[in-house]
Scaffold this motif. Structure first.
Motif, PDB file in Angstrom:
ATOM      1  N   TRP A 132       8.404  17.636  -1.489  1.00 61.09           N
ATOM      2  CA  TRP A 132       8.383  18.195  -0.140  1.00 61.09           C
ATOM      3  C   TRP A 132       8.932  17.204   0.895  1.00 61.09           C
ATOM      4  CZ3 TRP A 132       3.818  16.994  -2.721  1.00 61.09           C
ATOM      5  CH2 TRP A 132       3.127  15.896  -2.251  1.00 61.09           C
ATOM      6  N   GLY A 133       9.367  16.040   0.447  1.00 60.98           N
ATOM      7  CA  GLY A 133       9.922  15.037   1.357  1.00 60.98           C
ATOM      8  C   GLY A 133       9.581  13.657   0.852  1.00 60.98           C
ATOM      9  N   ASP A 134       9.622  12.662   1.758  1.00 57.59           N
ATOM     10  CA  ASP A 134       9.370  11.295   1.321  1.00 57.59           C
ATOM     11  C   ASP A 134       7.888  10.966   1.263  1.00 57.59           C
ATOM     12  OD1 ASP A 134       8.757  11.165   3.962  1.00 57.59           O
ATOM     13  OD2 ASP A 134      10.168   9.565   4.460  1.00 57.59           O
ATOM     14  N   GLY A 135       7.021  11.805   1.817  1.00 59.11           N
ATOM     15  CA  GLY A 135       5.587  11.590   1.731  1.00 59.11           C
ATOM     16  C   GLY A 135       5.002  10.873   2.923  1.00 59.11           C
ATOM     17  N   ASP A 136       5.845  10.362   3.827  1.00 61.17           N
ATOM     18  CA  ASP A 136       5.328   9.707   5.031  1.00 61.17           C
ATOM     19  C   ASP A 136       4.930  10.763   6.046  1.00 61.17           C
ATOM     20  OD1 ASP A 136       5.610   7.097   4.169  1.00 61.17           O
ATOM     21  OD2 ASP A 136       7.741   7.067   4.702  1.00 61.17           O
ATOM     22  N   LYS A 137       3.885  10.469   6.764  1.00 66.32           N
ATOM     23  CA  LYS A 137       3.434  11.388   7.801  1.00 66.32           C
ATOM     24  C   LYS A 137       4.361  11.285   9.001  1.00 66.32           C
ATOM     25  CE  LYS A 137      -0.604  12.526   5.953  1.00 66.32           C
ATOM     26  NZ  LYS A 137      -0.399  13.219   4.736  1.00 66.32           N
ATOM     27  N   LEU A 138       4.623  12.384   9.631  1.00 64.48           N
ATOM     28  CA  LEU A 138       5.503  12.378  10.797  1.00 64.48           C
ATOM     29  C   LEU A 138       4.844  11.662  11.975  1.00 64.48           C
ATOM     30  CD1 LEU A 138       6.930  15.995  10.611  1.00 64.48           C
ATOM     31  CD2 LEU A 138       8.052  13.871   9.967  1.00 64.48           C
ATOM     32  N   GLN A 154       0.817  -1.222   0.000  1.00 62.42           N
ATOM     33  CA  GLN A 154       0.000   0.000   0.000  1.00 62.42           C
ATOM     34  C   GLN A 154       0.845   1.264   0.000  1.00 62.42           C
ATOM     35  OE1 GLN A 154      -2.348  -0.740   3.520  1.00 62.42           O
ATOM     36  NE2 GLN A 154      -4.094  -1.392   2.279  1.00 62.42           N
ATOM     37  N   ASN A 155       2.132   1.123   0.214  1.00 61.43           N
ATOM     38  CA  ASN A 155       2.985   2.301   0.361  1.00 61.43           C
ATOM     39  C   ASN A 155       4.164   2.265  -0.589  1.00 61.43           C
ATOM     40  OD1 ASN A 155       2.563   4.541   1.811  1.00 61.43           O
ATOM     41  ND2 ASN A 155       3.410   3.790   3.723  1.00 61.43           N
ATOM     42  N   ILE A 156       4.018   1.741  -1.779  1.00 64.44           N
ATOM     43  CA  ILE A 156       5.128   1.661  -2.725  1.00 64.44           C
ATOM     44  C   ILE A 156       5.357   3.041  -3.334  1.00 64.44           C
ATOM     45  CG2 ILE A 156       5.885   0.688  -4.922  1.00 64.44           C
ATOM     46  CD1 ILE A 156       4.287  -1.810  -4.220  1.00 64.44           C
ATOM     47  N   ARG A 157       6.633   3.497  -3.254  1.00 64.97           N
ATOM     48  CA  ARG A 157       7.007   4.776  -3.863  1.00 64.97           C
ATOM     49  C   ARG A 157       8.305   4.564  -4.621  1.00 64.97           C
ATOM     50  NH1 ARG A 157       5.561   6.555   1.350  1.00 64.97           N
ATOM     51  NH2 ARG A 157       3.569   7.619   1.325  1.00 64.97           N
ATOM     52  N   THR A 158       8.371   5.083  -5.827  1.00 62.96           N
ATOM     53  CA  THR A 158       9.605   4.941  -6.609  1.00 62.96           C
ATOM     54  C   THR A 158      10.511   6.147  -6.442  1.00 62.96           C
ATOM     55  OG1 THR A 158       8.513   5.880  -8.535  1.00 62.96           O
ATOM     56  CG2 THR A 158       8.485   3.478  -8.321  1.00 62.96           C
ATOM     57  N   LYS A 159       9.977   7.274  -6.017  1.00 57.08           N
ATOM     58  CA  LYS A 159      10.813   8.448  -5.767  1.00 57.08           C
ATOM     59  C   LYS A 159      10.124   9.318  -4.715  1.00 57.08           C
ATOM     60  CE  LYS A 159       8.888  11.151  -9.551  1.00 57.08           C
ATOM     61  NZ  LYS A 159       9.182  11.971 -10.704  1.00 57.08           N
ATOM     62  N   ASN A 160      10.902  10.167  -4.088  1.00 59.22           N
ATOM     63  CA  ASN A 160      10.364  11.032  -3.050  1.00 59.22           C
ATOM     64  C   ASN A 160       9.552  12.169  -3.668  1.00 59.22           C
ATOM     65  OD1 ASN A 160      11.535   9.549  -1.032  1.00 59.22           O
ATOM     66  ND2 ASN A 160      13.331  10.885  -0.856  1.00 59.22           N
TER      67      ASN A 160
END
Length: 124
Positions: A109-115, A100-106
């Motif tokens: 504004w950052g990596d996209g994960d919530k703090l 559900q969280n596959i990312r190929t690039k950031n």
């Protein structure tokens, strides 16, 4: 002198022009000698009246009920959707699968994960 002459000429000729215009506007051709142009214009006018009446009836008797039915359907679907969500566990308790969280690039504004999810809340 010149303006007085122009004013006198204008006031003298204007009533004659108006009388001619009135006379031409009140005269009508005899009914038996209507031209093809006049007949065609009348046919176009009649067709436009019939066509506009048809579209008015379609708008009132077809479009308005269709919009109302679509609105009722959308309202029912909205309620069913939130009824379904009310039976699911809260977002914090749901399992997070890796696919559900596959990312190929950031993101830019950052990596996209919530703090909050990472436990890296900024210290105040």
């Amino acid at each position: 002198m010149l303006s007085a002459r122009i004013l006198a000429r204008a006031t003298r000729t204007q009533p004659r022009i108006l009388q001619q215009a009135r006379r031409l506007a009140t005269e009508s051709a005899p009914k038996g000698t209507e031209s093809a142009f006049v007949k065609e214009r009348e046919a176009v006018r009649q067709h436009a009246a019939e066509s506009s009446e048809l579209w008015r009836k379609l708008s009132i008797y077809a479009v308005i009920p269709a919009v109302l039915l679509a609105g009722i359907n959308a309202y029912n679907l909205w309620n069913e959707h939130w009824e379904h969500w009310s039976h699911l566990p809260p977002l914090e308790e749901r399992v997070e699968y890796p696919y559900q969280n596959i990312r190929t690039k950031n993101y830019f504004w950052g990596d996209g994960d919530k703090l909050e999810r990472q436990g890296q809340l900024p210290q105040a």
